[in-house]
Write a protein that holds these residues in place. Structure first.
Motif, mmCIF file in Angstrom:
data_model
loop_
_atom_site.group_PDB
_atom_site.id
_atom_site.type_symbol
_atom_site.label_atom_id
_atom_site.label_comp_id
_atom_site.label_asym_id
_atom_site.label_seq_id
_atom_site.Cartn_x
_atom_site.Cartn_y
_atom_site.Cartn_z
ATOM 1 N N TYR A 1 9.759 8.834 8.378
ATOM 2 C CA TYR A 1 10.357 7.858 7.462
ATOM 3 C C TYR A 1 10.745 6.582 8.203
ATOM 4 C CZ TYR A 1 10.876 12.234 4.915
ATOM 5 O OH TYR A 1 10.636 13.445 4.308
ATOM 6 N N VAL A 2 10.572 5.445 7.546
ATOM 7 C CA VAL A 2 10.947 4.152 8.133
ATOM 8 C C VAL A 2 11.912 3.468 7.176
ATOM 9 C CG1 VAL A 2 10.113 1.939 9.003
ATOM 10 C CG2 VAL A 2 8.667 3.966 9.209
ATOM 11 N N VAL A 3 13.158 3.279 7.618
ATOM 12 C CA VAL A 3 14.203 2.686 6.769
ATOM 13 C C VAL A 3 14.771 1.467 7.484
ATOM 14 C CG1 VAL A 3 16.374 3.078 5.554
ATOM 15 C CG2 VAL A 3 14.778 4.985 5.916
ATOM 16 N N LYS A 4 14.698 0.305 6.826
ATOM 17 C CA LYS A 4 15.121 -0.944 7.467
ATOM 18 C C LYS A 4 16.237 -1.616 6.680
ATOM 19 C CE LYS A 4 10.596 -1.902 9.364
ATOM 20 N NZ LYS A 4 9.597 -2.911 9.682
ATOM 21 N N ASP A 5 17.293 -1.937 7.377
ATOM 22 C CA ASP A 5 18.355 -2.757 6.799
ATOM 23 C C ASP A 5 17.721 -4.071 6.349
ATOM 24 O OD1 ASP A 5 20.641 -4.181 6.227
ATOM 25 O OD2 ASP A 5 21.741 -3.426 7.965
ATOM 26 N N GLU B 1 9.453 1.889 4.070
ATOM 27 C CA GLU B 1 8.019 1.614 4.106
ATOM 28 C C GLU B 1 7.222 2.723 4.755
ATOM 29 O OE1 GLU B 1 8.038 -2.194 6.144
ATOM 30 O OE2 GLU B 1 7.496 -1.218 8.025
ATOM 31 N N GLU B 2 5.916 2.624 4.618
ATOM 32 C CA GLU B 2 5.037 3.634 5.207
ATOM 33 C C GLU B 2 5.066 3.503 6.730
ATOM 34 O OE1 GLU B 2 0.695 3.101 4.722
ATOM 35 O OE2 GLU B 2 1.108 1.003 4.324
ATOM 36 N N TYR B 3 4.869 4.603 7.398
ATOM 37 C CA TYR B 3 4.867 4.635 8.863
ATOM 38 C C TYR B 3 3.539 4.077 9.376
ATOM 39 C CZ TYR B 3 4.917 6.508 13.580
ATOM 40 O OH TYR B 3 4.885 6.635 14.939
ATOM 41 N N LEU B 4 3.637 3.176 10.359
ATOM 42 C CA LEU B 4 2.429 2.605 10.964
ATOM 43 C C LEU B 4 2.214 3.255 12.323
ATOM 44 C CD1 LEU B 4 3.111 -1.171 10.189
ATOM 45 C CD2 LEU B 4 1.614 0.388 8.931
ATOM 46 N N ASP B 5 1.038 3.862 12.500
ATOM 47 C CA ASP B 5 0.733 4.444 13.811
ATOM 48 C C ASP B 5 0.101 3.353 14.681
ATOM 49 O OD1 ASP B 5 -1.620 4.117 12.488
ATOM 50 O OD2 ASP B 5 -2.505 6.017 13.093
ATOM 51 N N VAL C 1 1.311 -6.161 10.020
ATOM 52 C CA VAL C 1 2.570 -6.775 10.451
ATOM 53 C C VAL C 1 3.707 -5.774 10.296
ATOM 54 C CG1 VAL C 1 4.255 -8.590 9.970
ATOM 55 C CG2 VAL C 1 1.802 -9.089 9.847
ATOM 56 N N ILE C 2 4.452 -5.559 11.378
ATOM 57 C CA ILE C 2 5.663 -4.725 11.293
ATOM 58 C C ILE C 2 6.837 -5.601 10.870
ATOM 59 C CG2 ILE C 2 7.339 -3.395 12.617
ATOM 60 C CD1 ILE C 2 5.149 -2.326 14.306
ATOM 61 N N GLU C 3 6.916 -6.774 11.476
ATOM 62 C CA GLU C 3 8.021 -7.674 11.130
ATOM 63 C C GLU C 3 7.687 -9.081 11.599
ATOM 64 O OE1 GLU C 3 11.546 -7.540 13.501
ATOM 65 O OE2 GLU C 3 10.420 -7.194 15.333
ATOM 66 N N SER D 1 15.691 -11.771 6.039
ATOM 67 C CA SER D 1 15.591 -10.783 4.960
ATOM 68 C C SER D 1 14.232 -10.107 5.020
ATOM 69 C CB SER D 1 15.771 -11.459 3.594
ATOM 70 O OG SER D 1 15.329 -10.581 2.574
ATOM 71 N N LYS D 2 14.243 -8.800 5.252
ATOM 72 C CA LYS D 2 12.983 -8.040 5.308
ATOM 73 C C LYS D 2 12.289 -8.079 3.947
ATOM 74 C CE LYS D 2 13.930 -5.771 9.401
ATOM 75 N NZ LYS D 2 13.202 -6.058 10.622
ATOM 76 N N ALA D 3 13.106 -8.068 2.867
ATOM 77 C CA ALA D 3 12.524 -8.082 1.525
ATOM 78 C C ALA D 3 11.804 -9.405 1.275
ATOM 79 C CB ALA D 3 13.617 -7.848 0.480
ATOM 80 N N PRO E 1 -0.439 1.244 18.739
ATOM 81 C CA PRO E 1 0.370 0.443 19.654
ATOM 82 C C PRO E 1 0.866 -0.854 19.022
ATOM 83 C CG PRO E 1 -1.959 0.320 20.246
ATOM 84 C CD PRO E 1 -1.849 1.337 19.153
ATOM 85 N N GLU E 2 1.987 -1.328 19.547
ATOM 86 C CA GLU E 2 2.583 -2.565 19.031
ATOM 87 C C GLU E 2 2.280 -3.746 19.936
ATOM 88 O OE1 GLU E 2 6.703 -2.198 17.964
ATOM 89 O OE2 GLU E 2 6.363 -0.140 17.288
ATOM 90 N N VAL E 3 2.126 -4.903 19.297
ATOM 91 C CA VAL E 3 1.859 -6.153 20.002
ATOM 92 C C VAL E 3 2.799 -7.212 19.446
ATOM 93 C CG1 VAL E 3 0.148 -7.995 20.327
ATOM 94 C CG2 VAL E 3 -0.593 -5.609 20.357
HETATM 95 P P1 AMP Z 1 11.664 -4.097 13.446
HETATM 96 O O1 AMP Z 1 13.097 -4.468 13.583
HETATM 97 O O2 AMP Z 1 11.121 -4.238 12.070
HETATM 98 O O3 AMP Z 1 10.810 -4.696 14.522
HETATM 99 O O4 AMP Z 1 11.553 -2.567 13.831
HETATM 100 C C1 AMP Z 1 11.960 -2.090 15.077
HETATM 101 C C2 AMP Z 1 10.990 -1.070 15.566
HETATM 102 O O5 AMP Z 1 10.879 0.010 14.641
HETATM 103 C C3 AMP Z 1 9.574 -1.594 15.693
HETATM 104 O O6 AMP Z 1 9.337 -2.253 16.889
HETATM 105 C C4 AMP Z 1 8.775 -0.337 15.571
HETATM 106 O O7 AMP Z 1 8.733 0.349 16.808
HETATM 107 C C5 AMP Z 1 9.554 0.490 14.607
HETATM 108 N N1 AMP Z 1 8.980 0.305 13.263
HETATM 109 C C6 AMP Z 1 9.319 -0.616 12.353
HETATM 110 N N2 AMP Z 1 8.575 -0.504 11.231
HETATM 111 C C7 AMP Z 1 7.743 0.530 11.436
HETATM 112 C C8 AMP Z 1 6.717 1.170 10.642
HETATM 113 N N3 AMP Z 1 6.439 0.779 9.394
HETATM 114 N N4 AMP Z 1 6.069 2.203 11.201
HETATM 115 C C9 AMP Z 1 6.355 2.626 12.443
HETATM 116 N N5 AMP Z 1 7.300 2.089 13.233
HETATM 117 C C10 AMP Z 1 7.997 1.054 12.737
#
Ligand code: AMP
Length: 416
Positions: free
Chosen positions: A140-144, A175-179, A271-273, A102-104, A181-183
């Motif tokens: 926009y960032v929309v997550k199930d 959520e807000e967009y994160l600029d 943290v993105i996830e 659950s993302k929430a 690189p990802e790790v």
């Molecule tokens: P997630 O399933 O949460 O990992 O999201 C999948 C991909 O969506 C991530 O690897 C990011 O590339 C992108 N993403 C998720 N959340 C964001 C965010 N807040 N801002 C920018 N990109 C995002």
């Protein structure tokens, strides 16, 4: 040690390969496994979501350790009957696995632990979604809110598309967009002690240049030459340890693999996830670099004795993995085609190994494609450039009708 691994993708093949090389492992089993895993472990046709079946198998094998690979059996609570029956299990309880399920819930835990993440709203109606989108603006960032195998996230500048995704999912996190690189940083934890592994980067889009649809992951590499010094220590201090402490404080300790997906933004690490298991395909490169035998580390996490372990040892060099996907992946993968060149692709010195994701053995013994992501071709080398060259040379030796792969895995990083 008799070890049973649950799952059947390239991540589980990587786990099984490392476990099979650990001298303390006397028997290795995997359920359900795949054609590649069957070469290093005994495979068992068991429904991995059925806790009763899995426990029965563990009992029959007298397993000393059960390692649960994928998120679905973790979120379904397969660890519970196993633990109740007295088995040492590597993998969190379903309550702790909600960090991924659950993302929430993940956002709530992060708020409680003061972990830096994107600001967000949980929305259930179109009106709430529209309001949240306008509060943050594009992109926009929309997550199930629920599990979606890495495909539940839409990042778009098209407001209508963002609204449509929110409506299709029902409950979403906006959520807000994160600029930046990802790790991916993994940590092994027993609920108290946290052992970070080495950082990796994966490639989620289907096509070169990060074009095309999102996938489960098309490749990965480690180390990250561009990552700031001290990143692992910083993430341990600000993200991993506080999250593990918060879950313990809530009475739902997290033991297993905690995966932090991070964005290194201009305003700091966010943290993105979180995921509650080894990531695929990053596991393929992280384990390719791990020198410490794996079974003892996973058992210590399962038994709560990680504080007694020696520090993990790593190969100095680099690892690159390139995913070969079937025709039509991710939208409509074609399966059932023969795969040629597997033996030719592997090197005798182990610097190239081919991990199977979606494969099965056909009636005549031929290895056939059986999923969207079919193979994870993994190579090590003195540096990223060498690992990359070896991985792509091996990819060229493999034929699968209509298959595709990215040609730019680790390309930019290898130039640094
Ligand atoms: P997630 O399933 O949460 O990992 O999201 C999948 C991909 O969506 C991530 O690897 C990011 O590339 C992108 N993403 C998720 N959340 C964001 C965010 N807040 N801002 C920018 N990109 C995002």
């Amino acid at each position: 040690m008799k070890v049973l691994v649950i799952g059947g993708g390239a991540r589980e093949h990587a786990l099984c390969r490392s476990l099979s090389q650990d001298p303390v492992v006397t028997e290795l089993h995997c359920a359900p496994g795949n054609a590649g895993i069957a070469q290093v472990a005994t495979v068992h046709p068991v429904d991995q979501l059925d806790g009763g079946q899995v426990t029965e198998l563990a009992r029959r094998l007298a397993a000393d350790l059960v390692v649960i690979g994928p998120e679905a059996p973790l979120v379904a609570g397969v660890a519970e009957p196993l633990r109740a029956a007295g088995f040492a299990v590597f993998g969190p309880s379903p309550e702790a696995a909600r960090l991924e399920g659950s993302k929430a819930f993940a956002k709530e835990v992060m708020a409680g632990a003061n972990v830096p993440t994107a600001r967000s709203y949980v929305c259930t109606t179109p009106e709430e979604a529209a309001e949240a989108l306008d509060a943050f603006g594009a992109p926009y960032v929309v997550k199930d809110d629920g599990l979606a195998a890495g495909k539940g996230v839409v990042v778009t500048s098209d407001r209508e598309a963002a609204l449509a995704h929110a409506a299709a999912c029902g409950r979403v996190v906006i959520e807000e967009y994160l600029d930046g690189p990802e790790v991916s940083l993994f940590a092994i934890t027993d609920g108290t002690t946290v052992l970070p592994l080495v950082p990796a980067q994966d490639f989620k889009r289907a096509l070169d240049g990060d074009e095309g649809p999102n996938t489960g992951g098309m490749g990965a590499y480690s180390p990250l030459p561009w990552a700031p010094e001290g990143l692992v220590d910083e993430v341990l201090r600000t993200v991993l340890q506080p999250t593990v402490d918060e879950l313990r404080r809530r009475g739902t300790p997290f033991s297993g693999l905690l995966y932090a997906g991070l964005a290194l933004t201009s305003r700091g690490t966010r943290v993105i996830e979180f995921n509650a298991r080894f990531g695929d395909p990053e596991t393929q490169v992280v384990l390719a670099r791990l020198r410490t035998p794996l079974a003892g580390v996973l058992l210590a996490a399962a038994e709560g004795t990680l504080d007694t372990l020696e520090p993990l040892r790593w190969e100095e060099g680099a690892a690159v993995t390139v995913v070969i996907a079937s025709e039509g992946y991710p939208a409509a993968p074609r399966t059932g085609d023969p795969i040629e060149g597997l033996a030719e692709a592997e090197s005798a010195d182990g610097s190239v190994h081919v991990l199977h994701a979606g494969t099965r053995v056909g009636e005549d013994g031929q290895v056939l494609s059986a999923g969207g992501r079919v193979l994870s071709v993994t190579a090590t080398g003195a540096d990223l450039a060498e690992a990359r060259t070896r991985a792509y040379r091996a990819v060229e030796r493999i034929t699968l009708k209509g298959s595709h792969h990215r040609t730019d895995i680790a390309l930019e990083a290898a130039r640094q």
